[in-house]
Design a protein around this motif. Sequence first.
Motif, PDB file in Angstrom:
ATOM      1  N   ASN A   1     -19.140 -36.683 -24.876  1.00 24.57           N
ATOM      2  CA  ASN A   1     -17.931 -36.267 -25.595  1.00 24.57           C
ATOM      3  C   ASN A   1     -17.254 -37.419 -26.313  1.00 24.57           C
ATOM      4  O   ASN A   1     -16.190 -37.229 -26.907  1.00 24.57           O
ATOM      5  CB  ASN A   1     -16.929 -35.640 -24.612  1.00 24.57           C
TER       6      ASN A   1
ATOM      7  N   HIS B   1     -21.623 -24.269 -24.574  1.00 27.48           N
ATOM      8  CA  HIS B   1     -20.694 -25.392 -24.649  1.00 27.48           C
ATOM      9  C   HIS B   1     -20.297 -25.938 -23.276  1.00 27.48           C
ATOM     10  O   HIS B   1     -19.391 -26.780 -23.187  1.00 27.48           O
ATOM     11  CB  HIS B   1     -19.416 -24.956 -25.392  1.00 27.48           C
TER      12      HIS B   1
ATOM     13  N   ARG C   1     -16.353 -31.853 -27.407  1.00 25.67           N
ATOM     14  CA  ARG C   1     -17.515 -31.066 -27.809  1.00 25.67           C
ATOM     15  C   ARG C   1     -17.935 -30.068 -26.724  1.00 25.67           C
ATOM     16  O   ARG C   1     -18.268 -28.933 -27.011  1.00 25.67           O
ATOM     17  CB  ARG C   1     -18.687 -31.996 -28.118  1.00 25.67           C
ATOM     18  N   ARG C   2     -17.983 -30.562 -25.489  1.00 24.84           N
ATOM     19  CA  ARG C   2     -18.497 -29.738 -24.383  1.00 24.84           C
ATOM     20  C   ARG C   2     -17.522 -29.755 -23.209  1.00 24.84           C
ATOM     21  O   ARG C   2     -16.964 -30.809 -22.876  1.00 24.84           O
ATOM     22  CB  ARG C   2     -19.856 -30.258 -23.897  1.00 24.84           C
TER      23      ARG C   2
ATOM     24  N   HIS D   1     -27.793 -27.522 -18.954  1.00 29.21           N
ATOM     25  CA  HIS D   1     -26.525 -26.848 -18.680  1.00 29.21           C
ATOM     26  C   HIS D   1     -26.026 -27.114 -17.263  1.00 29.21           C
ATOM     27  O   HIS D   1     -24.858 -26.869 -16.959  1.00 29.21           O
ATOM     28  CB  HIS D   1     -26.681 -25.341 -18.880  1.00 29.21           C
TER      29      HIS D   1
END
Length: 583
Positions: free
Chosen positions: A63, A149, A119-120, A39
């Motif tokens: 991504n 996310h 996606r993130r 993260h």
Amino acid sequence: MEHIALYRAWRPQSFQDMVGQQHIIQTLQNAIREERISHAYLFSGPRGTGKTSAAKIFAKAINCEHGPAIEPCNECETCKRITSGNIMDVLEIDAASNRGVEEIRDLREKVKYAPTEVRRKVYIIDEVHMLTTEAFNALLKTLEEPPAHVVFILATTEPHRLPATIISRCQRFDFRRVSLIEQTDRLALIAGEEQIEADRDALEYIARLSDGGMRDAVSILDQVSAFTDGKVTYTQVLQMTGGIASEQFAELASALLHGDIAKVLQMVESFMQEGKSAEKCMENLLYYFRDVLMIKMIPQAGDLTERMLDPEIFRETASAFTKEQLFAMIDTLNHYQTEMKYAAQPQMLFEVALLKLGSIPTSGANGSSTADVASSSSSHAPTDASEIRQLKQQLAQLEQKLDKALKSGIAASGEASDRNQTGSSGRRTPTARVSSAAKIPSQIQSYVSNRNHSDFTKVSGSWGKILQRVKEEKVTIHAWFVNCEPVSIHEDAVLVAFKHDMHRETIEKSVNKQIVESVLEEVLGSSHRLVTMMQKDWLEAIEGAHEDPVEALELEHEGENAGEPLVDEAIQLFGESLVVVKE
């Protein structure tokens, strides 16, 4: 094709374009392949080594519409928009201009929402060490419990300025300087693709100037190629960058070796006429003698020299000097380079430095003793550390003499002072300690009650860092300031206690005090005033915390019975400091 800056054209767009960071690239690619993406990441290292580029490539890789993949395709719409910075879910923040707590709180609010286009969400915070203490605290909350996310990538050139709590919550990657060979090969590739004709020695010199930063190397190549209209030579690079050929320094070293001062000054003047700056000449000369020392001490030092492209040519120069002479020369040049930063006439200091080099005994190669040369080195090139030690010794001696003089003066004038301060009624006038009381802050009671406050705990915990920053700002102020200690805090004022009045008075000077207060603001994250007092007065204030310390100091040994015979006799027997008169 329309010409754009080379670095923009050759900025890495995929991991395979990165130079010199294979260990980091492999780790990141393995994390993507195994779907073990953290993260938070911390990218640290020198400038121009690819920290921000790697962060954007990583954002594209996780991504990419054809991924997640170990390499972004750079063809899909997502990759293109991330490259151009036109996607809202991948945000690059410059912490140098967005360093406040409000910006980080705004970021915390936006982090909660899921990404809308990829996606993130990826937040790249560049120069993260510039954030304030409050902003770091706000960011810490998000790093402790991040949404699934979101990925944070923190980039910095100064990781030591980050709180340990932030570093411990990130995966840290240390980017290294790009090696000389790797830089030269990449510059040759760029020159070939851009149809720039460049000599190998010119590219090597550009790589040496960049100090391991690929971005700086490409920028210098772009600048030189524009100046030379597509033909880059070693001489042209020297002209553009203000450098001086090693051959010229070899000639200068020979003149110093033979004591030809006239030629030395003539060469300096020619450097200035060519538009060279004294600071750049000093820097290049320091590099030159450093390289000569490497050649002298290590037979195969070709890869260790900084600015010499062909070390073999200068072995004769190296053999003409002893190691001790070269150490002394480097010490002297380093000393004057530091002084030159504050000089109004840098050329004059450069000339003086060269004259000092000429005064170092040069007969060492023909049999002079090492002790003689070492003595010359110490006498002509004193280091900052030795000067500070000498100053501290002199200060200690002066303080001892001052203490003795004060004690003897008080003892000799004590009775006369008592007689002069006693009125017709037999009472003493309240002047015995007015000078000491005048040095006590007006809100001393508040300081005494706040000495265990949580805000003061923060100050005392950061005191080592404050002293270090003061030393970095000005070492002479640090020499005076290191002899005090923080004792309390009240509102925006930090109270420090000094053992010696001389140290306190020096720090109280407006110029010195301003530097200390700017350091307090930088380290503590908010503006603070510096308030000073003597340590003995602070200890007395703590002991008499139940009463007004200023009044206690002013009225000590005063009262209705101060002039009575019994009181006077008690003072004579036990000393004034041990007698307290009460009603």
